[in-house]
Every structure is written in structure tokens, then in C-alpha cells.
Design an enzyme around this catalytic site. Structure first.
Site, PDB file in Angstrom:
ATOM      1  N   GLY A   1     -11.874  -4.986   2.178  1.00  0.00           N
ATOM      2  CA  GLY A   1     -13.311  -4.751   2.372  1.00  0.00           C
ATOM      3  C   GLY A   1     -13.937  -3.893   1.279  1.00  0.00           C
ATOM      4  O   GLY A   1     -15.059  -4.166   0.837  1.00  0.00           O
TER       5      GLY A   1
ATOM      6  N   LYS B   1     -16.906 -18.852   3.467  1.00  0.00           N
ATOM      7  CA  LYS B   1     -18.321 -18.785   3.828  1.00  0.00           C
ATOM      8  C   LYS B   1     -19.223 -18.148   2.790  1.00  0.00           C
ATOM      9  O   LYS B   1     -18.974 -17.028   2.347  1.00  0.00           O
ATOM     10  CB  LYS B   1     -18.455 -17.986   5.124  1.00  0.00           C
TER      11      LYS B   1
ATOM     12  N   ARG C   1       0.824  -1.219   0.000  1.00  0.00           N
ATOM     13  CA  ARG C   1       0.000   0.000   0.000  1.00  0.00           C
ATOM     14  C   ARG C   1       0.860   1.273   0.000  1.00  0.00           C
ATOM     15  O   ARG C   1       0.468   2.289  -0.575  1.00  0.00           O
ATOM     16  CB  ARG C   1      -0.960   0.006   1.192  1.00  0.00           C
TER      17      ARG C   1
ATOM     18  N   GLY D   1      -8.189  -9.442   0.536  1.00  0.00           N
ATOM     19  CA  GLY D   1      -7.052  -9.834   1.365  1.00  0.00           C
ATOM     20  C   GLY D   1      -6.382 -11.149   1.006  1.00  0.00           C
ATOM     21  O   GLY D   1      -5.246 -11.185   0.542  1.00  0.00           O
TER      22      GLY D   1
HETATM   23  C1  3PG Z   1      -8.598  -1.986   5.169  1.00  0.00           C
HETATM   24  O1  3PG Z   1      -7.507  -2.380   5.596  1.00  0.00           O
HETATM   25  O2  3PG Z   1      -9.428  -2.751   4.664  1.00  0.00           O
HETATM   26  C2  3PG Z   1      -8.859  -0.520   5.181  1.00  0.00           C
HETATM   27  O3  3PG Z   1      -7.731   0.176   5.581  1.00  0.00           O
HETATM   28  C3  3PG Z   1     -10.061  -0.187   6.029  1.00  0.00           C
HETATM   29  O4  3PG Z   1      -9.834  -0.470   7.381  1.00  0.00           O
HETATM   30  P1  3PG Z   1     -11.059  -0.656   8.367  1.00  0.00           P
HETATM   31  O5  3PG Z   1     -11.698  -1.972   8.004  1.00  0.00           O
HETATM   32  O6  3PG Z   1     -10.485  -0.643   9.751  1.00  0.00           O
HETATM   33  O7  3PG Z   1     -12.003   0.494   8.139  1.00  0.00           O
END
Ligand code: 3PG
Ligand code: MG
Length: 403
Positions: free
Chosen positions: A384, A204, A42, A361
Site C-alpha cells: 500500500g 482495476k 520483510r 504485493g
Molecule cells: C502492509 O502490509 O501493507 C503494511 O504492513 C501495512 O498494513 P496495514 O494495511 O494493515 O496498515
């Protein structure tokens, strides 16, 4: 595609003189262990935007969150350890640190910047106003700069002060990473070359139900892998033995398949699988047809025949969207199915017939382990946010940039 300003077409920046103070939202929420960054992806992907702004004579003020301190100062969640990795990613340029992201401390650090100078502000989430998108906090941030550049696609699913709020009170543009992410996503689902295949894996159904439901209406083929496939197979009457399976999601799985039928989206499930008694490195394993899983065995990967068929079928597609591994890839040899399919996608991408877009991820770890991360057309930095985008949701941080 949404209309938003990019750095080359951003009137507020082009009209401003040298030394313009740019509030740059990055995502420096990187994996760290014992105060050391373990994956600098990142940081590296944010660096070009910082460099471009600095080279144009802007005063660059980098803002980010780190972890989830919930509105309090948590020393272990300071952004200070990111200073050095940031300098390295910037080829040795100096970056000064402000121990608070608002108020006098931030102001005096920014006042001390020369044109082209770079500052990093302390964790935004040390203030409760960040996550609350509280107007007084938005204003406290806004006084520190003249324009806002959002380069944190991976935090765009959060409607926070530094993602949504600032875009509403300052002239706002997408940074280069945000731009690249949005262009790649547009190429995957917005206006893709057809036909389009999607591979969705993971454990899941319940966590990816909205993703599956959105995708069946938008892609021509949906490959379901990982333990999620077990739930689908179970819902069709297959005995999945001791496999991870959400029995209570069987009805939901059938609904997804019915929706896929209506939308003429082909759902692909494994025809053979790798099974073992338990999930341990090098566990004794066997490959069996899907109808022959013994009661005491777990499905841990797709079988060779399935992996080869999936790999072969990819040549029929022009676009591939990938989220989630095919099997328990963290533990060998259950990474084999993921590797075969990933390598096939990488080859077609290198040959120029396939556009391959991946994110989320585990996906990045799985593709890195398969040795193909640099061969994909685009790999998102988001977890996310990538999932929410695949669900078809509007991301507040992106929506706020729309002209
Ligand atoms: C992530 O790592 O997915 C983003 O930086 C968002 O982080 P958060 O889920 O703590 O909002
Ligand atoms: Mg997270």
C-alpha cells in the site's frame, strides 16, 4: 529528496553513550499460515538495521504491528511467532519478547537488556492508541527509549503513533531499509535517468486511477497491462468480449489518455492478446489481434507480439518503474507475457543500461515467479505504501522524519 537523518548521520545517536535505548519501528506484518511465516522477506530486510544498532552497543527495542486487531488483544495476531524467524535472520542472536508494547511489562524487559541486546515488543495494534496516534500512547512508547528509528517504509502511509507520533517527540532517523526504499524511489521518480518507462498492471482502473494520473505527468511511456488494459481498450471502442472490464470507467480511462497526450507521455496498450473461455490452469487458449476477441472469450494475458515489442522497447529507456502483472500470472500459461517483459528488464539491468524499480504485493510474487527478483535494481517491501507513493502522495511516516 526529503532531508532526514540516516544512521551514520544521526547526532542524537552518535552523541549518546553505549547502551542507548533505540525504539526501532519495523514492519513484521509478514504473510503467515498456521503460525508459520511463509515469506520472510520483510524480516530479512529489517535485520541489517537491527544488527548495525546492536553492534554499536545500542539496546534495540523492535516495535511492529501485525495484521489488524483493531485495538484489542487478538492472540492469533501476536508477534511472538516472529521471534524465532527474527533470531534466524539475525544469525542466531538472542531476542527477548515483551508481552505488551507499553507499561511495566515492556519497561522491565527493556531494563533487562545489556548494551547490544535486542527486544521485540508485542503487537502495537493491540492498543487503540496506535492507529489513533493518540498522544498518551505516543508518550507511553516514548518513555521506553531515547531515540526513534523508523525502518518501516511499508507502513509509512499510516499516520500512527509508531510511525508519525514518535518522530514528533523523539530525535528520529531513517533505518537502513527505509533509507534504501527512499533512495530507490528517488531514483525512479524523483530524479531519474531519462527516459523513464512505467508498467502498471492489475485488475482495476478504479484502484489505480490516482497512480495512472500521477504517472502520466512524470514518465515518458506508460505501459498498461492486466485487466486494466481491457478497460482502456474498451474505452477506445474495442470489443473485449467476456473479459474483466470496468465499463463505467471508460470515461475515466479516456481522461487519463487525454492527460497523457498533454504531458507527451506515450500510453502503450496490447496489440495482441491471449484469450480463453475461462481462467483455469492450462485452459485451451489462443492468441489473437486485439480487434478479434470473440464475445465469449476472456483476455488473460498480452500476446507474444506485444510482449516481444514491450521487451524490445525497454532498451530505449534508462529507468523502469513496475507495479502490477501484465496478465493473470498466477495461472499458467497466462504468466507468459509478464515473464517475457520481466526477463527483458532483468537482462538490461544486469547489463547496466536500465535501472529497474518494482513494488506492490502482486508484483513481487510475479517477479519472483519469473525468476528475476534478484536482478532488479530495487524491489520494494511495500504494498500500500508503494502505491500511495506512486500516486504522488506524501507518506506521513516519511514526512515526520524530515528535518
Ligand atoms: C502492509 O502490509 O501493507 C503494511 O504492513 C501495512 O498494513 P496495514 O494495511 O494493515 O496498515
Ligand atoms: Mg496490508
Amino acid at each position: 529528496m526529503v532531508g532526514f537523518h540516516t544512521l551514520d548521520r544521526f547526532p542524537a545517536l552518535n552523541d549518546a553513550g553505549s547502551g542507548t535505548r533505540v525504539l526501532l519501528r519495523g514492519d513484521l506484518n509478514v504473510p503467515m499460515r498456521d503460525g508459520v511465516v511463509v515469506d520472510a522477506t520483510r524480516i530479512k530486510r529489517l535485520a541489517p538495521t537491527i544488527q548495525e544498532l546492536a553492534d554499536r552497543g545500542c539496546r534495540v527495542v523492535i516495535m511492529s504491528h501485525f495484521d489488524r486487531p483493531k485495538g484489542k488483544v487478538v492472540p492469533e495476531m501476536s508477534l511472538k511467532p516472529l521471534l524465532e524467524p527474527l533470531r534466524v535472520a539475525l544469525g542466531g542472536r538472542d531476542v527477548v519478547f515483551a508481552t505488551d508494547c507499553v507499561g511495566k511489562i515492556a519497561q522491565s524487559v527493556i531494563d533487562g537488556l545489556e548494551p547490544g541486546g535486542i527486544a521485540l515488543l508485542e503487537n502495537l495494534r493491540f492498543h487503540a492508541g496506535e492507529e489513533a496516534n493518540d498522544l498518551s500512547f505516543v508518550k507511553a512508547l516514548a518513555t521506553l527509549g531515547e531515540v526513534f528509528v523508523n525502518d518501516a517504509f511499508s507502513a509509512a502511509h499510516r499516520a500512527h503513533a509508531s510511525t508519525k507520533g514518535l518522530a514528533q517527540v523523539l530525535p528520529a532517523a531513517a533505518g537502513r531499509l527505509m533509507q534504501a526504499e527512499l533512495e530507490a524511489l528517488e531514483a525512479a521518480l524523483g530524479n531519474p535517468s531519462k527516459p523513464v518507462a512505467a508498467i502498471v498492471g492489475g485488475a482495476k482502473v478504479s484502484s489505480k486511477l490516482d497512480v495512472l494520473t500521477n504517472l502520466v505527468g512524470r514518465v515518458d511511456q506508460l505501459v498498461i497491462g492486466g485487466a486494466m488494459a481491457n478497460t482502456f481498450l474498451y474505452s477506445l471502442g474495442t470489443d473485449v468480449g467476456a473479459s474483466l472490464c470496468e465499463h463505467d470507467m471508460a470515461h475515466t480511462a479516456r481522461n487519463v489518455m487525454a492527460k497523457a497526450d498533454d504531458a507527451r507521455c506515450e500510453i502503450v496498450l496490447p496489440s495482441d492478446v491471449v484469450i480463453a473461455e475461462n481462467l483455469t490452469e492450462g485452459a485451451t487458449n489462443q492468441t489473437v489481434p486485439i480487434a478479434a476477441v470473440p464475445a465469449d472469450r476472456m483476455i488473460l494475458d498480452v500476446g507474444q507480439a506485444t510482449a516481444a515489442a514491450l521487451a524490445g522497447a525497454l532498451s530505449d529507456f534508462r529507468t523502469l518503474l513496475w507495479n502490477g502483472p501484465m496478465g493473470a500470472f498466477e495461472i499458467k500459461p497466462f504468466d507468459a507475457g509478464t515473464n517475457v517483459v520481466a526477463q527483458a528488464a532483468a537482462k538490461l539491468t544486469r547489463e547496466g543500461t536500465l535501472k529497474s524499480i518494482a513494488g506492490g504485493g502482486d508484483t513481487v510474487s510475479a517477479l519472483t515467479a519469473a525468476g528475476v527478483i534478484d536482478d532488479f535494481s530495487y524491489v520494494s517491501t511495500a504494498g500500500g505504501a508503494f502505491l500511495e507513493w506512486m500516486e504522488g502522495k506524501e507518506l506521513p511516516g516519511v514526512a515526520a522524519l524530515e528535518n
